[in-house]
Design an enzyme around this catalytic site. Sequence first.
Site, PDB file in Angstrom:
ATOM      1  N   ASP A   1      38.460  62.942  84.144  1.00  0.00           N
ATOM      2  CA  ASP A   1      38.785  61.898  85.605  1.00  0.00           C
ATOM      3  C   ASP A   1      39.822  61.122  85.589  1.00  0.00           C
ATOM      4  O   ASP A   1      39.690  59.996  84.346  1.00  0.00           O
ATOM      5  CB  ASP A   1      37.475  60.879  85.866  1.00  0.00           C
ATOM      6  CG  ASP A   1      37.508  60.051  87.034  1.00  0.00           C
ATOM      7  OD1 ASP A   1      38.740  59.558  87.402  1.00  0.00           O
ATOM      8  OD2 ASP A   1      36.543  59.234  87.258  1.00  0.00           O
TER       9      ASP A   1
ATOM     10  N   ASN B   1      49.944  67.657  87.518  1.00  0.00           N
ATOM     11  CA  ASN B   1      49.535  68.332  88.977  1.00  0.00           C
ATOM     12  C   ASN B   1      48.502  67.860  89.770  1.00  0.00           C
ATOM     13  O   ASN B   1      48.749  68.007  91.751  1.00  0.00           O
ATOM     14  CB  ASN B   1      49.115  69.696  88.899  1.00  0.00           C
ATOM     15  CG  ASN B   1      48.957  70.557  90.466  1.00  0.00           C
ATOM     16  OD1 ASN B   1      50.285  70.664  90.897  1.00  0.00           O
ATOM     17  ND2 ASN B   1      47.485  71.101  90.531  1.00  0.00           N
TER      18      ASN B   1
ATOM     19  N   TYR C   1      50.973  58.839 101.000  1.00  0.00           N
ATOM     20  CA  TYR C   1      51.032  59.882  99.577  1.00  0.00           C
ATOM     21  C   TYR C   1      53.018  59.595  99.464  1.00  0.00           C
ATOM     22  O   TYR C   1      53.195  60.509  98.232  1.00  0.00           O
ATOM     23  CB  TYR C   1      51.117  61.206 100.971  1.00  0.00           C
ATOM     24  CG  TYR C   1      50.967  62.899 100.273  1.00  0.00           C
ATOM     25  CD1 TYR C   1      50.322  62.806  98.775  1.00  0.00           C
ATOM     26  CD2 TYR C   1      52.188  63.077 100.736  1.00  0.00           C
ATOM     27  CE1 TYR C   1      50.426  64.322  98.717  1.00  0.00           C
ATOM     28  CE2 TYR C   1      52.392  64.552  99.972  1.00  0.00           C
ATOM     29  CZ  TYR C   1      51.218  65.202  98.531  1.00  0.00           C
ATOM     30  OH  TYR C   1      51.823  66.518  98.811  1.00  0.00           O
TER      31      TYR C   1
ATOM     32  N   LYS D   1      54.254  59.727  96.001  1.00  0.00           N
ATOM     33  CA  LYS D   1      55.362  61.106  95.367  1.00  0.00           C
ATOM     34  C   LYS D   1      56.787  60.884  94.863  1.00  0.00           C
ATOM     35  O   LYS D   1      57.149  60.859  94.434  1.00  0.00           O
ATOM     36  CB  LYS D   1      55.388  62.157  96.758  1.00  0.00           C
ATOM     37  CG  LYS D   1      53.975  62.756  97.146  1.00  0.00           C
ATOM     38  CD  LYS D   1      53.593  63.441  95.425  1.00  0.00           C
ATOM     39  CE  LYS D   1      52.703  65.180  95.409  1.00  0.00           C
ATOM     40  NZ  LYS D   1      52.232  65.520  94.026  1.00  0.00           N
TER      41      LYS D   1
END
Length: 255
Positions: free
Chosen positions: A69, A96, A159, A163
């Site tokens: 986790d 990733n 998001y 990023k």
Amino acid sequence: MADPYGPPLAGRVALVTGAGGLIGAGIARRLARAGAAVVLGHCTSGAAAHALAGELTAAGGRATALAADLTDEAACRRLVDDAAHWGGRLDILVNNAGIQPVRPLADLTTAEWQAMADATMTSAFRCTQAAVAHLTGGGSVLHIASIEGTQPTHGHAHYSAAKAALLMFTRSAALEYGPLGIRVNAVSPGLIDRPGLARDWPDGVARWRAAAPLGRLGRPEDVGDACVFLASDGAAFITGHNLVVDGGVSTHPTW
């Protein structure tokens, strides 16, 4: 014709987080094909990761699946250490793992914002820090970012922000870890195809194909091929770079 130089990653050990997912699996397959032994890190997709490990092993490669986790700092360190112990070394880390929920900014909660940061950005920070002790003297760290790190879209404020932070973390880590011989780069995919995507989002897929000069969606293997290049000696003088893998859609005029 056979490659006279052999597989570009032969003898190296790679850890891919989020390897039970579509893109992670594509990366792992390409790394294995390039000769790397691959540790498949997973959290909620254990069955897929173990099946992939079996697939890669049956094809003549070396692979194992390890659970962790990555929102837990100690678990990040254990995963990296266990990967290095399994492989006898660690040469490549591919950060990733992440999530991609859609939520309008007006409805976004602090908890959802924090969950995105933890899963996408903080996990990469923790795994990178943990990997440095194993990578010292040479190695490659890759962060899977997104073209949304530089181009926002509706419902992805959290998001896109995560990023974008990952892209700057890439450059900062490249700066500070370069003297140790560690290269740090990012790969920013565009829209990656999955089974049923054209059925579930026909207008979006059509708009993408119309905007992309290469006229198609990306494949997980496209991201994997970028990772193989950046992890290989062919990219020995490349660090702090963001390799965009989007079929040229970023070149499309926005006005």
